[in-house]
Design a protein around this motif. Structure first.
Motif, short mmCIF file in Angstrom:
data_model
loop_
_atom_site.label_atom_id
_atom_site.label_comp_id
_atom_site.label_asym_id
_atom_site.label_seq_id
_atom_site.Cartn_x
_atom_site.Cartn_y
_atom_site.Cartn_z
N LEU A 137 0.85 -1.51 0.01
CA LEU A 137 -0.36 -0.19 0.14
C LEU A 137 1.05 1.21 0.12
O LEU A 137 1.59 1.60 0.73
CB LEU A 137 -1.36 0.32 1.08
N ALA A 138 1.11 1.95 -0.98
CA ALA A 138 1.33 3.24 -0.89
C ALA A 138 1.14 4.51 -1.15
O ALA A 138 -0.33 4.55 -1.44
CB ALA A 138 2.45 2.86 -2.17
N ILE A 176 4.23 1.50 1.89
CA ILE A 176 5.85 2.65 1.14
C ILE A 176 4.48 3.60 1.25
O ILE A 176 3.90 4.63 1.01
CB ILE A 176 6.46 2.45 -0.36
N SER A 177 5.44 5.46 2.12
CA SER A 177 4.59 6.51 2.32
C SER A 177 6.26 7.53 1.89
O SER A 177 7.28 7.49 1.81
CB SER A 177 3.80 6.57 3.29
N GLY A 178 5.48 8.85 2.68
CA GLY A 178 6.52 9.87 2.04
C GLY A 178 6.01 10.82 1.28
O GLY A 178 4.97 10.79 0.06
N VAL A 209 9.23 6.62 3.25
CA VAL A 209 9.65 5.95 4.80
C VAL A 209 8.71 4.42 4.34
O VAL A 209 8.19 4.73 3.38
CB VAL A 209 9.19 6.28 5.74
N THR A 210 9.27 3.04 5.08
CA THR A 210 8.46 2.48 4.61
C THR A 210 8.55 1.71 6.26
O THR A 210 9.33 1.41 6.94
CB THR A 210 9.39 1.53 3.85
N GLY A 211 7.31 0.58 5.87
CA GLY A 211 7.02 -0.09 7.21
C GLY A 211 6.50 -1.12 7.25
O GLY A 211 5.13 -0.94 6.17
N ILE A 212 6.26 -2.34 7.32
CA ILE A 212 5.08 -3.56 7.68
C ILE A 212 4.40 -3.45 8.22
O ILE A 212 4.64 -3.04 9.98
CB ILE A 212 6.00 -4.78 7.64
#
Length: 246
Positions: free
Chosen positions: A116-117, A214-216, A238-241
């Protein structure tokens, strides 16, 4: 008026963007395809101009928040401009935009992970007057366990991503909607079409119990996909699970 490549822009923009001005212009142009006035295609190499609406607000401690809302025109349609707007409610016009994709977990791997971005538009930054400005979205996600990514390679992003804090969850309701919540607040949501092959594959991947977010700032969404190289270079990726709650 200064010109970067074929883009004319207001010199005052540099006082807000500093050394990132050229990269900011490149990012805006990467997302623009039609003139904001006449709606005709911009065309490669066409003489164009950039207008940026900057909304500024101050909190009680003197912290400044800025949103940047750009528009690209044919130079013959509009001269470059910068408009500074004072506001008491800086986040009232923020919206989230995003996309879904499925990435392989590694070369030759049959396993995949749904992604999901998303980003916020206009982009929102904050800081002390005259000092360095910080992305509000990036800062918020880092505070909840997301990690900075300095690579635009999807393979490296997947390999290096780590779980975010348990304050972050993704809910999938009735198999049709995915929503990212951070600290109980809805940050982004997307509707799904189960008859679409890509969406069906994404939803199937969520049954494993987690997704990669995935974001920012400076993410570039196009009709054919997602470009994260600019965000990686500017340090706003920035990314995170995140766990999935059905």
């Amino acid at each position: 008026m200064p010109i970067t490549s074929n883009v004319a822009w207001d010199t005052r923009l540099e006082s807000f963007k500093g050394r990132d001005t050229a990269q900011y212009i490149e990012t805006v142009m990467g997302m623009a395809s039609r003139c904001a006035a006449c709606r005709l295609p911009l065309g490669p190499g066409a003489a164009v101009s950039l207008t940026v609406d900057i909304t500024e607000s101050h909190d009680l401690e003197g912290m400044v928040s800025l949103t940047f809302d750009p528009a690209v025109y044919h130079l013959q349609c509009q001269e470059p401009a910068l408009r500074l707007i004072q506001s008491a409610d800086f986040d009232s016009d923020l919206t989230s935009v995003g996309a879904r994709l499925v990435l392989a977990r590694g070369p030759g791997s049959e396993r995949s992970i749904p992604v999901l971005a998303f980003t916020l538009t206009p982009s929102l930054v904050f800081g002390a007057p005259g000092g360095e400005m910080t992305s509000a979205l990036v800062s918020a996600l880092l505070n909840h366990g997301f990690q900075m990514s300095l690579t635009g390679s999807y393979g490296e992003i997947v390999r290096r991503s780590v779980p975010a804090r348990d304050t972050c969850t993704c809910s999938v309701s009735d198999g049709r909607a995915g929503a990212l919540h951070v600290d109980g607040e809805l940050l982004h949501s997307q509707q799904h079409d189960q008859t679409d092959v890509g969406d069906a594959l994404w939803l199937e991947g969520t049954t494993a119990g987690h997704i990669l977010v995935i974001s920012g700032d400076n993410l570039v969404f196009t009709e054919t996909g997602l470009e994260v190289g600019v965000a990686a270079r500017l340090g706003t990726l920035v990314t995170g699970i995140v766990p999935v709650i059905a």
